[in-house]
Design a protein around this motif. Structure first.
Motif, PDB file in Angstrom:
ATOM      1  N   MET A   1       0.824  -1.212   0.000  1.00  0.00           N
ATOM      2  CA  MET A   1       0.000   0.000   0.000  1.00  0.00           C
ATOM      3  C   MET A   1       0.859   1.263   0.000  1.00  0.00           C
ATOM      4  SD  MET A   1      -2.749  -1.308   2.830  1.00  0.00           S
ATOM      5  CE  MET A   1      -3.694   0.219   2.873  1.00  0.00           C
ATOM      6  N   CYS A   2       2.162   1.090   0.155  1.00  0.00           N
ATOM      7  CA  CYS A   2       3.081   2.230   0.256  1.00  0.00           C
ATOM      8  C   CYS A   2       3.791   2.404  -1.079  1.00  0.00           C
ATOM      9  CB  CYS A   2       4.073   1.998   1.386  1.00  0.00           C
ATOM     10  SG  CYS A   2       3.303   1.597   2.964  1.00  0.00           S
ATOM     11  N   ASN A   3       3.037   2.753  -2.103  1.00  0.00           N
ATOM     12  CA  ASN A   3       3.550   2.741  -3.480  1.00  0.00           C
ATOM     13  C   ASN A   3       3.816   4.120  -4.059  1.00  0.00           C
ATOM     14  OD1 ASN A   3       0.941   3.600  -3.773  1.00  0.00           O
ATOM     15  ND2 ASN A   3       0.197   1.712  -4.736  1.00  0.00           N
ATOM     16  N   ARG A   4       3.954   5.119  -3.171  1.00  0.00           N
ATOM     17  CA  ARG A   4       4.228   6.474  -3.639  1.00  0.00           C
ATOM     18  C   ARG A   4       5.109   7.199  -2.638  1.00  0.00           C
ATOM     19  NH1 ARG A   4       0.388  11.287  -4.016  1.00  0.00           N
ATOM     20  NH2 ARG A   4      -1.010   9.973  -2.798  1.00  0.00           N
ATOM     21  N   GLU A   5       6.186   7.798  -3.097  1.00  0.00           N
ATOM     22  CA  GLU A   5       7.081   8.556  -2.220  1.00  0.00           C
ATOM     23  C   GLU A   5       6.521   9.950  -2.030  1.00  0.00           C
ATOM     24  OE1 GLU A   5      11.881   9.417  -1.697  1.00  0.00           O
ATOM     25  OE2 GLU A   5      11.115   8.367  -3.477  1.00  0.00           O
ATOM     26  N   GLN A   6       6.366  10.385  -0.779  1.00  0.00           N
ATOM     27  CA  GLN A   6       5.772  11.674  -0.458  1.00  0.00           C
ATOM     28  C   GLN A   6       6.440  12.266   0.774  1.00  0.00           C
ATOM     29  OE1 GLN A   6       1.815   9.510  -0.180  1.00  0.00           O
ATOM     30  NE2 GLN A   6       1.100  11.548  -0.732  1.00  0.00           N
ATOM     31  N   PRO A   7       6.353  13.585   0.954  1.00  0.00           N
ATOM     32  CA  PRO A   7       6.810  14.187   2.214  1.00  0.00           C
ATOM     33  C   PRO A   7       5.950  13.719   3.378  1.00  0.00           C
ATOM     34  CG  PRO A   7       6.537  15.849   0.492  1.00  0.00           C
ATOM     35  CD  PRO A   7       5.903  14.591  -0.021  1.00  0.00           C
ATOM     36  N   CYS A   8       6.526  13.704   4.554  1.00  0.00           N
ATOM     37  CA  CYS A   8       5.795  13.255   5.744  1.00  0.00           C
ATOM     38  C   CYS A   8       4.498  14.033   5.949  1.00  0.00           C
ATOM     39  CB  CYS A   8       6.674  13.395   6.988  1.00  0.00           C
ATOM     40  SG  CYS A   8       7.991  12.182   7.099  1.00  0.00           S
ATOM     41  N   ALA A   9       4.557  15.337   5.753  1.00  0.00           N
ATOM     42  CA  ALA A   9       3.372  16.169   5.974  1.00  0.00           C
ATOM     43  C   ALA A   9       2.228  15.745   5.070  1.00  0.00           C
ATOM     44  CB  ALA A   9       3.714  17.640   5.747  1.00  0.00           C
ATOM     45  N   GLU A  10       2.555  15.400   3.841  1.00  0.00           N
ATOM     46  CA  GLU A  10       1.530  14.971   2.887  1.00  0.00           C
ATOM     47  C   GLU A  10       0.976  13.607   3.266  1.00  0.00           C
ATOM     48  OE1 GLU A  10       1.754  13.979  -1.787  1.00  0.00           O
ATOM     49  OE2 GLU A  10       2.441  15.990  -1.242  1.00  0.00           O
TER      50      GLU A  10
END
Length: 315
Positions: free
Chosen positions: A285-294
């Motif tokens: 389910m973790c298939n996108r790299e994003q900033p923590c805030a997002e």
């Protein structure tokens, strides 16, 4: 917006802790989560006291928000880092891989709020008697060291067993997981695997890519023979470890030596063959790299949608 008693208790915006993942949860990740409104956690892992103190002070340069430290009780430096936590007046300490009761009086006297990770109702009740502020009930879906019970079964039983607040962990990577945790009786969540692909997470690129490409059945548990089961992504190392685990000609000492340093090889070196890539069952389910805030904002917006604005903690 979702607010629970744990927010007011700890001075955080979102009722979310970042997991204290060894070699992963450093000042960069912890400060980013805290700045985003959650509770960032530095992993003490096998650091000695001065190494931990340096990381704490680095984190303080990166955030003015509250953050915590996770003490791995199996560490040979556990007593040393426990003292540093008190000296540095860390607001929150979480614990894992053991019973923290021998350190709790000292932490409490220093004004530290102690929130142990527990795999059973028995340990939850024990740490409550010792003065724990809250507990984190972590199911076996999580990455790293795991217990036998699933989150769905463990969380409501712990909520029934203790009077202190309960956070849920294991298998939570989006708003649906957060909403489910609240329905089980938790007042917050701890999230680990989802932050492996955070922009501010400093693990090797190879580690991130393995998580980003993971499928639903790509994790496995090894280490049961030595009494410390661990969930990780399948790769040549984990498959070979499992093979040795069931080989009676391999001694316990040889098996332990085979695993030594494998997590460091994954996190720092990106060794896809000889590293241990710890991750929970939600890796797919973790298939996108994003900033923590997002990540945090999207998770809680999703939870609010699931709860329909009528959940107990939505205000």
């Amino acid at each position: 917006m979702i607010k629970t008693p744990i927010c007011e208790l700890l001075g955080i915006e979102y009722p979310l802790f970042q997991g204290g993942m060894a070699w992963v949860a450093n000042a960069s990740l912890a400060s980013a989560v805290s700045n985003a409104g959650g509770l960032g956690i530095i992993a003490a892992m096998n650091s000695n006291g001065e190494q931990l103190r340096a990381e704490i002070r680095k984190c303080r340069e990166m955030t003015e928000k509250p953050f915590g430290v996770n003490v791995m009780l199996m560490s040979p430096f556990a007593a040393e880092v426990a003292q540093v936590v008190a000296e540095e007046k860390i607001p929150v300490v979480t614990t894992g891989a053991g019973n923290p009761s021998k350190f709790m009086a000292g932490w409490t006297e220093a004004g530290v709020k102690v929130i142990p990770v527990v795999p059973s109702t028995a340990l939850a009740k024990m740490v409550e008697r010792c003065g724990a502020t809250a507990v984190i009930a972590e199911g076996g879906e999580s990455g790293g060291h795991v217990g036998d019970l699933t989150t769905m079964a463990l969380v409501p039983q712990v909520c029934d067993a203790v009077k202190i607040p309960v956070l849920a962990a294991g298998g939570i990577a989006d708003g649906r997981g957060i909403a489910a945790a609240f329905m089980l009786g938790a007042v917050g969540v701890q999230v680990g695997t989802r932050f492996l692909v955070a922009t501010e997470c400093t693990i090797s690129r190879a580690y991130k890519e393995k998580v980003l490409k993971a499928k639903d059945i790509d994790t496995m548990v090894t280490g049961r023979r030595l009494g410390h089961p661990v969930r990780a992504l399948k790769n040549p190392f984990s498959r070979e470890y499992l093979k040795k685990e069931y080989d009676s000609s391999v001694s316990d000492e040889e098996l332990e030596a085979f695993g030594t340093g494998s997590l460091r090889r994954a996190v720092l070196d990106g060794d896809t063959k000889g590293g241990s890539f710890l991750a929970g069952q939600v890796a797919a389910m973790c298939n996108r790299e994003q900033p923590c805030a997002e990540i945090i904002r999207e998770m809680f917006e999703g939870a609010e949608q699931v709860l329909g604005g009528a959940g107990k903690w939505v205000k």
